[in-house]
Design an enzyme around this catalytic site. Structure first.
Site, PDB file in Angstrom:
ATOM      1  N   GLY A 111      -2.418  -1.436   6.190  1.00  0.00           N
ATOM      2  CA  GLY A 111      -3.836  -1.598   6.526  1.00  0.00           C
ATOM      3  C   GLY A 111      -4.336  -0.474   7.399  1.00  0.00           C
ATOM      4  CG  HIS A 152     -43.302  -8.716  -2.680  1.00  0.00           C
ATOM      5  ND1 HIS A 152     -43.569  -7.838  -1.658  1.00  0.00           N
ATOM      6  CD2 HIS A 152     -44.163  -9.758  -2.529  1.00  0.00           C
ATOM      7  CE1 HIS A 152     -44.567  -8.318  -0.929  1.00  0.00           C
ATOM      8  NE2 HIS A 152     -44.947  -9.493  -1.449  1.00  0.00           N
ATOM      9  N   GLY A 180     -19.857  11.472  22.602  1.00  0.00           N
ATOM     10  CA  GLY A 180     -19.815  11.703  21.158  1.00  0.00           C
ATOM     11  C   GLY A 180     -20.822  10.825  20.458  1.00  0.00           C
ATOM     12  CB  ALA A 200     -12.073   2.993   4.868  1.00  0.00           C
ATOM     13  NE  ARG A 245      -9.513   8.307  13.247  1.00  0.00           N
ATOM     14  CZ  ARG A 245      -8.937   7.410  14.050  1.00  0.00           C
ATOM     15  NH1 ARG A 245      -9.633   6.883  15.049  1.00  0.00           N
ATOM     16  NH2 ARG A 245      -7.686   7.032  13.861  1.00  0.00           N
ATOM     17  CD  GLU A 248       2.056   2.118   8.260  1.00  0.00           C
ATOM     18  OE1 GLU A 248       2.126   2.314   9.497  1.00  0.00           O
ATOM     19  OE2 GLU A 248       1.348   2.792   7.488  1.00  0.00           O
ATOM     20  CB  ILE A 275     -16.943   6.512  16.037  1.00  0.00           C
ATOM     21  CG1 ILE A 275     -16.226   6.445  14.689  1.00  0.00           C
ATOM     22  CG2 ILE A 275     -16.150   5.749  17.089  1.00  0.00           C
ATOM     23  CD1 ILE A 275     -14.867   7.110  14.680  1.00  0.00           C
ATOM     24  CE  LYS A 277     -18.103  -0.535  10.905  1.00  0.00           C
ATOM     25  NZ  LYS A 277     -17.393   0.506  11.678  1.00  0.00           N
TER      26      LYS A 277
END
Length: 488
Positions: free
Chosen positions: A44, A466, A198, A342, A290, A39, A202, A56
């Protein structure tokens, strides 16, 4: 553990430490394979550091602001929002991201995955050269200086390099006036006005966030409706909900041009009616999709190519294996039917790891992968839309129920709906589509219904609590099974 100098051989090399890459690495290591994960940034990936998690977190803050407004205007609770402390909000968001990042690193370390920091270059179908390399241990203890390492995979290589935001010619992001989804939440302060280009998931989420924070928002989508990959009724209800909140939704529109100003942008937009409108905004947020990241990866050296869109296409979708045996692909490098989500990449990582370990593993059922838009109102869906089901030649039964038909929906007061598409005559459920408050937390039941090929009568046997929002889901299935109480 520090990698020895020279050539290092392992069972599996994973290139890219986002959700698809680290899930592959963790599962492969749990199956006893020796795994190296390469990486160049932080494990992540986009989801953890620039996408899913920070966005989020910010949308939760937006929900709190909206709740205070609702408390005052609808419920008589005398509360007001004096201001939003941007610095405090950012600090909380960054703390959540940092703790998740440490958690992923801890999982990888506990599993025995060797994480190598650097840029990976394929030099063959089983070999990788890493430039600027350091290991986690070396970095922590001031060990090896950055250099080059050659890696060899005994069983296979997994490509998981992810994607980047698409941009528009002549509108280079500057992190202030023109931003992408990767940097929108890291731009300075809260703008008073935003033009979002757009209207997919997103774009809808960022339009929703900025509106909650008090901005004037214009949302422009070239397709004839926003979230165009969703069922048409989902688009209609989401459009209604966003407009009710004061967002100027322009579907079937396109950007003609944009001029950068000292304090923002001025754009010309051609509307669906053929009118030309000038929109001035502090910030232009480009959310037009993307693109897969393969530049500098050395695909040719491994005998790989991409399609015209830049995706690496598997030769075997059941194993996500390319035409080069032992080279697999997960995540955003995959073309449709992969979803670029994801949670889909987690499933892909599990599949590939198990395949490399010699296990038989069921292929990813993309039709049963849920899709969620975390705007206000939210959308959540799984399976086929009504139009898709009919286009495949299915005779279908469709039932739709507004969330306000149940008491809990009235309490929330956001509107929304439940829509179920099933084979005619009580046959298999083909798709479930939700719009409204907290429907992201309601989609798991529908995922099981679609994934297990259930019929309405199968679901109708189960009692829904309920009062809850989910009882609207139960009522729709009762109606399709001929047992509905509150619908004809």
């Amino acid at each position: 553990m520090t990698i020895d100098t020279g050539i290092h051989t392992s069972d599996v090399i994973v290139i890219g430490g986002g959700t698809g890459g680290y899930s592959t690495a963790l599962r492969a290591a749990s199956l006893g394979l020796d795994v190296v994960l390469v990486e160049r940034d932080k494990v992540g990936g986009t989801c953890l550091h620039r996408g899913c998690i920070p966005s989020k977190a910010m949308l939760h803050a937006a929900e709190l602001v909206d709740g205070i407004t609702e408390a005052r205007e609808r419920w008589g609770v005398k509360a007001t929002v004096d201001s939003v402390d941007w610095g405090a909000l950012v600090a909380t968001r960054d703390d959540i991201v940092a703790r998740n990042h440490k958690g992923v690193e801890a999982h990888l370390a506990h599993a025995g995955v060797r994480v190598v920091r650097g840029s990976a270059l394929l030099t063959g179908p089983r070999t990788v050269r890493v430039d600027g390399v350091r290991t986690d241990d070396a970095g922590a203890h001031g060990g090896d200086a950055p250099g080059v390492r050659d890696l060899v995979a005994r069983r296979g290589i997994v490509l998981a390099t992810g994607s980047r935001p698409r941009t528009l010619p002549g509108l280079a992001p500057d992190g202030r006036r023109v931003v992408t989804s990767d940097d929108a939440l890291f731009a300075p302060g809260l703008p008073a006005s935003v033009l979002v280009l757009g209207g997919g998931a997103i774009g809808a989420e960022y339009a929703s966030f900025h509106r909650s924070m008090g901005a004037e928002v214009t949302l422009v989508e070239a397709a004839d409706r926003i979230v165009p990959l969703e069922d048409a009724d989902v688009s209609r209800h989401l459009t209604r909900g966003l407009k009710k909140r004061g967002i100027d939704v322009q579907a079937g529109a396109r950007l003609l041009d944009a001029e950068l100003l000292d304090g923002g942008v001025r754009a010309r937009v051609r509307t669906a009616r053929g009118e030309t409108r000038t929109v001035a905004a502090d910030r232009l947020l480009v959310a037009v999709g993307r693109a897969p990241v393969t530049e500098g990866l050395g695909l040719e050296a491994a005998g790989l190519t991409t399609d015209e869109r830049g995706f690496v296409v598997p030769a075997d979708w059941r194993r996500l294996e390319t035409a080069v045996p032992g080279v697999h692909v997960v995540g955003d490098l995959l073309p449709p039917p992969s979803l670029g989500l994801a949670h889909a990449s987690f499933a892909e990582g599990l599949l590939v790891a198990e395949t490399l370990a010699g296990l038989e593993s069921a292929p990813v059922d993309y039709a049963a992968v849920p899709r969620v838009t975390y705007s206000s109102p939210q959308t959540a869906s799984v399976g086929l839309s009504e139009a898709e089901a009919r286009a495949r030649g299915n005779e279908v039964d469709v039932n739709t129920m507004p969330l306000t038909a149940v008491a809990k929906g009235m309490v929330h007061g956001q509107g929304g709906m439940v829509k179920v598409v099933a084979e005619a005559g009580g046959g298999q459920v083909l798709g479930v589509h939700l719009v409204g408050p907290h429907v992201s937390e309601m989609i798991a039941e529908s995922q099981l219904i679609v994934g297990w090929d259930a019929e309405p009568a199968d679901v109708a046997r189960h009692v829904h609590a309920h009062p809850t929002l989910s009882e609207a889901v139960g009522e729709v299935f009762l109606t399709l099974a001929g047992r509905g109480l509150h619908q004809q």
